[in-house]
Scaffold this active site. Structure first.
Site, PDB file in Angstrom:
ATOM      1  N   THR A 126       0.872  -1.173   0.000  1.00  0.00           N
ATOM      2  CA  THR A 126       0.000   0.000   0.000  1.00  0.00           C
ATOM      3  C   THR A 126       0.908   1.222   0.000  1.00  0.00           C
ATOM      4  O   THR A 126       2.120   1.113   0.241  1.00  0.00           O
ATOM      5  CB  THR A 126      -0.906   0.046   1.252  1.00  0.00           C
ATOM      6  OG1 THR A 126      -0.098   0.249   2.420  1.00  0.00           O
ATOM      7  CG2 THR A 126      -1.706  -1.237   1.412  1.00  0.00           C
TER       8      THR A 126
ATOM      9  N   VAL B  60       7.341  -2.424   7.197  1.00  0.00           N
ATOM     10  CA  VAL B  60       7.288  -0.961   7.272  1.00  0.00           C
ATOM     11  C   VAL B  60       7.919  -0.389   6.002  1.00  0.00           C
ATOM     12  O   VAL B  60       9.030  -0.773   5.617  1.00  0.00           O
ATOM     13  CB  VAL B  60       8.031  -0.442   8.523  1.00  0.00           C
ATOM     14  CG1 VAL B  60       8.039   1.084   8.539  1.00  0.00           C
ATOM     15  CG2 VAL B  60       7.385  -0.987   9.797  1.00  0.00           C
ATOM     16  N   LYS B  61       7.179   0.518   5.352  1.00  0.00           N
ATOM     17  CA  LYS B  61       7.663   1.089   4.100  1.00  0.00           C
ATOM     18  C   LYS B  61       8.206   2.489   4.371  1.00  0.00           C
ATOM     19  O   LYS B  61       7.496   3.330   4.945  1.00  0.00           O
ATOM     20  CB  LYS B  61       6.492   1.143   3.115  1.00  0.00           C
ATOM     21  CG  LYS B  61       6.862   1.125   1.659  1.00  0.00           C
ATOM     22  CD  LYS B  61       5.565   0.988   0.860  1.00  0.00           C
ATOM     23  CE  LYS B  61       5.768   0.980  -0.611  1.00  0.00           C
ATOM     24  NZ  LYS B  61       4.478   1.067  -1.311  1.00  0.00           N
ATOM     25  N   VAL B  62       9.444   2.705   3.966  1.00  0.00           N
ATOM     26  CA  VAL B  62      10.064   4.022   4.184  1.00  0.00           C
ATOM     27  C   VAL B  62      10.596   4.539   2.850  1.00  0.00           C
ATOM     28  O   VAL B  62      10.956   3.762   1.972  1.00  0.00           O
ATOM     29  CB  VAL B  62      11.231   3.951   5.215  1.00  0.00           C
ATOM     30  CG1 VAL B  62      10.739   3.500   6.576  1.00  0.00           C
ATOM     31  CG2 VAL B  62      12.367   3.057   4.718  1.00  0.00           C
TER      32      VAL B  62
END
Ligand code: E4P
Length: 219
Positions: free
Chosen positions: A27, A83-85
């Site tokens: 997402t 976790v998207k960074v």
């Protein structure tokens, strides 16, 4: 090749999960806005209950301190949250810390091989090079995938998986698979296109008609 779906739409995720071919979900803030979901954390929790593989949830902040706090909230939602960074100095600092603590991190917005090298050194579980957005500016997105796969293959100690993102058509998937990219994420419409071939439709119609002529039933 692992198949992730690039959407925040629960119904689309449920439909694809039912095929048994879905390995994860990605997402991003734009997809969450498009889904109309009002509670991001509940949305991610629901997705994590549908899909057992990695579910990428992106931080909203861009500074290190706030990103780090958001990352802690996101990873507490479920064990399969990745976790998207963003691929920035601050984003990679968060990536390194989280990866060292055993959390899956997806580094997004990658547009160069140099950026992909940095993400691998920061221990990212996934690097997301955006093929479609490069193609959009007349730069060969698939060449970037080839370069990253080749570079990562040179170093056994890089565990980062190449997650082909910003996929616009089946060719992006097929060509990336030929190169050995580990994962791809695509909108549901593009994944569904993989099923289609006119000769399959034509051949099936002929088999159905010919079977009727036999007058038999298997059941
Ligand atoms: C990746 O994780 C992103 O969500 C995504 O693939 C972006 O694709 P777009 O260029 O179609 O927005």
């Amino acid at each position: 090749m692992k198949f992730f779906v690039d959407t925040a739409d629960i119904k689309e995720i449920e439909d694809l999960a039912a095929t048994g071919l879905l390995d994860g979900v990605t997402t991003n803030p734009s997809l969450v806005a498009k889904s109309g979901a009002k509670d991001f954390k509940s949305l991610i929790k629901s997705i994590c209950e549908i899909v057992s593989g990695p579910v990428s949830a992106e931080v909203a902040a861009t500074d290190y301190a706030t990103m780090r706090k958001e990352a802690d909230v996101l990873r507490a939602i479920a064990d399969n949250v990745a976790v998207k960074v963003p691929l920035t100095a601050d984003g990679l600092k968060v990536c390194k810390e989280l990866s060292d603590e055993g959390t899956l991190v997806n580094v997004t917005l990658c547009f160069s091989a140099g950026q992909a090298l940095l993400a691998a050194k920061a221990g990212a579980a996934f690097i997301s090079p955006f093929v479609g957005r490069l193609d959009d500016i007349s730069t060969d997105g698939l060449q970037l995938i080839a370069d990253i796969v080749r570079i990562y293959d040179n170093y056994e100690y890089f565990d980062t998986e190449v997650l082909v993102a910003s996929v616009r058509n089946p060719l992006h998937i097929i060509e990336s698979a030929k190169m050995g990219a580990h994962v791809m994420t695509a909108p549901p419409s593009v994944i569904k296109q993989l099923y289609n071939h006119p000769l399959t439709d034509k051949g099936l119609a002929a088999f159905v008609e010919d079977w009727k002529k036999t007058g038999q039933s298997i059941l």
